[in-house]
Design a protein around this motif. Structure first.
Motif, PDB file in Angstrom:
ATOM      1  N   GLU A  78       0.829  -1.209   0.000  1.00  0.00           N
ATOM      2  CA  GLU A  78       0.000   0.000   0.000  1.00  0.00           C
ATOM      3  C   GLU A  78       0.864   1.260   0.000  1.00  0.00           C
ATOM      4  O   GLU A  78       0.534   2.246  -0.670  1.00  0.00           O
ATOM      5  CB  GLU A  78      -0.927  -0.015   1.222  1.00  0.00           C
ATOM      6  CG  GLU A  78      -1.994  -1.089   1.158  1.00  0.00           C
ATOM      7  CD  GLU A  78      -2.616  -1.382   2.510  1.00  0.00           C
ATOM      8  OE1 GLU A  78      -2.402  -0.576   3.447  1.00  0.00           O
ATOM      9  OE2 GLU A  78      -3.298  -2.411   2.654  1.00  0.00           O
ATOM     10  N   ARG A 135      -8.100  -4.226   0.576  1.00  0.00           N
ATOM     11  CA  ARG A 135      -8.877  -3.913  -0.628  1.00  0.00           C
ATOM     12  C   ARG A 135      -9.447  -2.499  -0.572  1.00  0.00           C
ATOM     13  O   ARG A 135      -9.448  -1.779  -1.575  1.00  0.00           O
ATOM     14  CB  ARG A 135     -10.020  -4.922  -0.785  1.00  0.00           C
ATOM     15  CG  ARG A 135      -9.578  -6.301  -1.253  1.00  0.00           C
ATOM     16  CD  ARG A 135     -10.747  -7.255  -1.238  1.00  0.00           C
ATOM     17  NE  ARG A 135     -10.399  -8.565  -1.742  1.00  0.00           N
ATOM     18  CZ  ARG A 135     -11.154  -9.641  -1.587  1.00  0.00           C
ATOM     19  NH1 ARG A 135     -12.312  -9.551  -0.931  1.00  0.00           N
ATOM     20  NH2 ARG A 135     -10.764 -10.809  -2.072  1.00  0.00           N
ATOM     21  N   ALA A 136      -9.923  -2.124   0.594  1.00  0.00           N
ATOM     22  CA  ALA A 136     -10.482  -0.781   0.746  1.00  0.00           C
ATOM     23  C   ALA A 136      -9.407   0.284   0.519  1.00  0.00           C
ATOM     24  O   ALA A 136      -9.651   1.309  -0.129  1.00  0.00           O
ATOM     25  CB  ALA A 136     -11.105  -0.618   2.129  1.00  0.00           C
ATOM     26  N   ARG A 139      -8.542   0.464  -3.176  1.00  0.00           N
ATOM     27  CA  ARG A 139      -9.615   1.142  -3.890  1.00  0.00           C
ATOM     28  C   ARG A 139      -9.493   2.662  -3.719  1.00  0.00           C
ATOM     29  O   ARG A 139      -9.656   3.416  -4.683  1.00  0.00           O
ATOM     30  CB  ARG A 139     -10.973   0.657  -3.381  1.00  0.00           C
ATOM     31  CG  ARG A 139     -12.172   1.381  -4.024  1.00  0.00           C
ATOM     32  CD  ARG A 139     -13.484   0.973  -3.381  1.00  0.00           C
ATOM     33  NE  ARG A 139     -14.569   1.824  -3.829  1.00  0.00           N
ATOM     34  CZ  ARG A 139     -15.340   1.583  -4.870  1.00  0.00           C
ATOM     35  NH1 ARG A 139     -15.142   0.504  -5.609  1.00  0.00           N
ATOM     36  NH2 ARG A 139     -16.303   2.413  -5.210  1.00  0.00           N
ATOM     37  N   GLN A 140      -9.200   3.098  -2.497  1.00  0.00           N
ATOM     38  CA  GLN A 140      -9.048   4.536  -2.242  1.00  0.00           C
ATOM     39  C   GLN A 140      -7.936   5.134  -3.101  1.00  0.00           C
ATOM     40  O   GLN A 140      -8.076   6.228  -3.661  1.00  0.00           O
ATOM     41  CB  GLN A 140      -8.752   4.780  -0.769  1.00  0.00           C
ATOM     42  CG  GLN A 140      -9.909   4.506   0.164  1.00  0.00           C
ATOM     43  CD  GLN A 140      -9.489   4.582   1.631  1.00  0.00           C
ATOM     44  OE1 GLN A 140      -8.297   4.702   1.946  1.00  0.00           O
ATOM     45  NE2 GLN A 140     -10.458   4.492   2.534  1.00  0.00           N
ATOM     46  N   THR A 142      -6.701   3.939  -5.939  1.00  0.00           N
ATOM     47  CA  THR A 142      -7.092   3.921  -7.352  1.00  0.00           C
ATOM     48  C   THR A 142      -8.092   5.025  -7.641  1.00  0.00           C
ATOM     49  O   THR A 142      -8.018   5.701  -8.680  1.00  0.00           O
ATOM     50  CB  THR A 142      -7.685   2.544  -7.718  1.00  0.00           C
ATOM     51  OG1 THR A 142      -6.753   1.515  -7.403  1.00  0.00           O
ATOM     52  CG2 THR A 142      -8.010   2.474  -9.209  1.00  0.00           C
ATOM     53  N   GLU A 143      -9.026   5.229  -6.714  1.00  0.00           N
ATOM     54  CA  GLU A 143      -9.997   6.320  -6.865  1.00  0.00           C
ATOM     55  C   GLU A 143      -9.294   7.666  -6.957  1.00  0.00           C
ATOM     56  O   GLU A 143      -9.691   8.535  -7.744  1.00  0.00           O
ATOM     57  CB  GLU A 143     -10.953   6.338  -5.659  1.00  0.00           C
ATOM     58  CG  GLU A 143     -12.068   5.333  -5.711  1.00  0.00           C
ATOM     59  CD  GLU A 143     -12.991   5.479  -4.517  1.00  0.00           C
ATOM     60  OE1 GLU A 143     -14.210   5.625  -4.719  1.00  0.00           O
ATOM     61  OE2 GLU A 143     -12.488   5.452  -3.377  1.00  0.00           O
ATOM     62  N   GLU A 161     -18.261   5.273 -11.093  1.00  0.00           N
ATOM     63  CA  GLU A 161     -18.252   4.000 -10.377  1.00  0.00           C
ATOM     64  C   GLU A 161     -18.019   2.836 -11.330  1.00  0.00           C
ATOM     65  O   GLU A 161     -17.295   1.889 -11.006  1.00  0.00           O
ATOM     66  CB  GLU A 161     -19.567   3.812  -9.609  1.00  0.00           C
ATOM     67  CG  GLU A 161     -19.686   4.696  -8.383  1.00  0.00           C
ATOM     68  CD  GLU A 161     -18.563   4.479  -7.396  1.00  0.00           C
ATOM     69  OE1 GLU A 161     -18.270   3.308  -7.075  1.00  0.00           O
ATOM     70  OE2 GLU A 161     -17.960   5.468  -6.946  1.00  0.00           O
ATOM     71  N   LEU A 164     -14.334   2.783 -12.193  1.00  0.00           N
ATOM     72  CA  LEU A 164     -13.518   2.212 -11.124  1.00  0.00           C
ATOM     73  C   LEU A 164     -13.627   0.689 -11.116  1.00  0.00           C
ATOM     74  O   LEU A 164     -12.627  -0.020 -10.982  1.00  0.00           O
ATOM     75  CB  LEU A 164     -13.960   2.786  -9.779  1.00  0.00           C
ATOM     76  CG  LEU A 164     -13.148   2.370  -8.556  1.00  0.00           C
ATOM     77  CD1 LEU A 164     -11.692   2.817  -8.692  1.00  0.00           C
ATOM     78  CD2 LEU A 164     -13.766   2.954  -7.289  1.00  0.00           C
ATOM     79  N   ALA A 165     -14.845   0.186 -11.283  1.00  0.00           N
ATOM     80  CA  ALA A 165     -15.045  -1.265 -11.336  1.00  0.00           C
ATOM     81  C   ALA A 165     -14.342  -1.873 -12.545  1.00  0.00           C
ATOM     82  O   ALA A 165     -13.782  -2.973 -12.470  1.00  0.00           O
ATOM     83  CB  ALA A 165     -16.538  -1.583 -11.373  1.00  0.00           C
ATOM     84  N   THR A 168     -10.619  -2.387 -11.886  1.00  0.00           N
ATOM     85  CA  THR A 168     -10.415  -3.560 -11.032  1.00  0.00           C
ATOM     86  C   THR A 168     -10.652  -4.857 -11.784  1.00  0.00           C
ATOM     87  O   THR A 168      -9.848  -5.796 -11.711  1.00  0.00           O
ATOM     88  CB  THR A 168     -11.342  -3.491  -9.807  1.00  0.00           C
ATOM     89  OG1 THR A 168     -11.075  -2.283  -9.083  1.00  0.00           O
ATOM     90  CG2 THR A 168     -11.127  -4.684  -8.894  1.00  0.00           C
ATOM     91  N   TYR A 172      -7.762  -7.715 -12.761  1.00  0.00           N
ATOM     92  CA  TYR A 172      -7.958  -8.706 -11.703  1.00  0.00           C
ATOM     93  C   TYR A 172      -6.967  -9.860 -11.797  1.00  0.00           C
ATOM     94  O   TYR A 172      -6.379 -10.276 -10.801  1.00  0.00           O
ATOM     95  CB  TYR A 172      -9.396  -9.233 -11.783  1.00  0.00           C
ATOM     96  CG  TYR A 172      -9.772 -10.254 -10.742  1.00  0.00           C
ATOM     97  CD1 TYR A 172     -10.276  -9.865  -9.511  1.00  0.00           C
ATOM     98  CD2 TYR A 172      -9.635 -11.626 -10.994  1.00  0.00           C
ATOM     99  CE1 TYR A 172     -10.645 -10.805  -8.554  1.00  0.00           C
ATOM    100  CE2 TYR A 172      -9.987 -12.568 -10.041  1.00  0.00           C
ATOM    101  CZ  TYR A 172     -10.489 -12.155  -8.826  1.00  0.00           C
ATOM    102  OH  TYR A 172     -10.842 -13.084  -7.887  1.00  0.00           O
TER     103      TYR A 172
END
Length: 211
Positions: A78, A135-136, A139-140, A142-143, A161, A164-165, A168, A172
């Motif tokens: 991270e 994961r959270a 995600r932050q 990447t956002e 949204e 963003l998906a 991922t 994956y």
């Protein structure tokens, strides 16, 4: 670019470090050498020069100690990704580097510390708290890069949204430990080519508003 380093070794643990730090270093070393089934709280305590009862003051169980080793590795990943997200580069360059760094770091762990990688896979399969937290955080980060790209005009997604998906989902195979393990025998140059193609698709889709 900085890369995550090994978590530590009982042979190099600083005797003046806090007890929990020394225990993590010793546990990481034992896990790498012996595997999770052969790691014991007693052997870790002996290496740290304390009783096994004292270990439980810091970690309630052997499983919690091993999870803490995996969690420490995840935090190094991270930190690497955060450095990329905070860099002054354009958002499209940062997103490419972010995905590549995550993929490479997973692959490196698989090759360099298979026992720790297997612990990470088991935590992923059972969706343990350390993986959900990781994961959270990812995600932050990447956002943050996606939002920067939208603000600067590098990206023009139709739906934030979904974009963003899409990032991922498209990446994956290269950043999930379970699929990385499935590709263990695939040559690195082949994976690099596949990942480069996927990244081109992601960046193109984000820039022209396909998602």
């Amino acid at each position: 670019m900085k890369r995550p380093r090994g978590i530590g070794s009982s042979r190099f643990a600083d005797a003046s470090a806090p007890a929990d730090t020394r225990l993590l270093a010793i546990a990481a070393d034992h896990l790498k050498r012996f595997g999770p089934r052969q790691v014991t709280v007693v052997s870790i305590a002996d290496a740290a020069g304390m009783t096994h009862a004292n270990v439980y003051r810091y970690f309630p169980s052997k499983a919690a100690l091993i999870d803490a080793v995996a969690g420490q590795w995840l935090r190094t990943l991270e930190a690497l990704i955060a450095d990329i997200a905070d860099a002054p580069d354009p958002a499209d360059d940062k997103l490419e580097r972010l995905i590549q760094a995550s993929a490479r770091t997973h692959r490196d762990l698989l090759k360099e510390d298979r026992h720790l990688f297997d612990v990470y896979c088991a935590a992923t399969e059972t969706s343990r708290p350390l993986v959900r937290k990781h994961r959270a955080r990812m995600r932050q980060l990447t956002e943050r890069v996606l939002d920067e790209g939208i603000a600067t005009g590098k990206f023009d997604p139709r739906d934030r949204e979904r974009a963003l998906a899409f990032i991922t989902d498209a990446s994956y195979r290269f950043i999930n430990p379970l699929t990385v393990r499935l590709d263990a025998e695939v040559p690195q140059e082949v994976l690099d080519q596949r990942l480069a193609a996927v990244i081109r698709v992601i960046l193109r889709a984000l820039s022209v508003g396909n998602v």
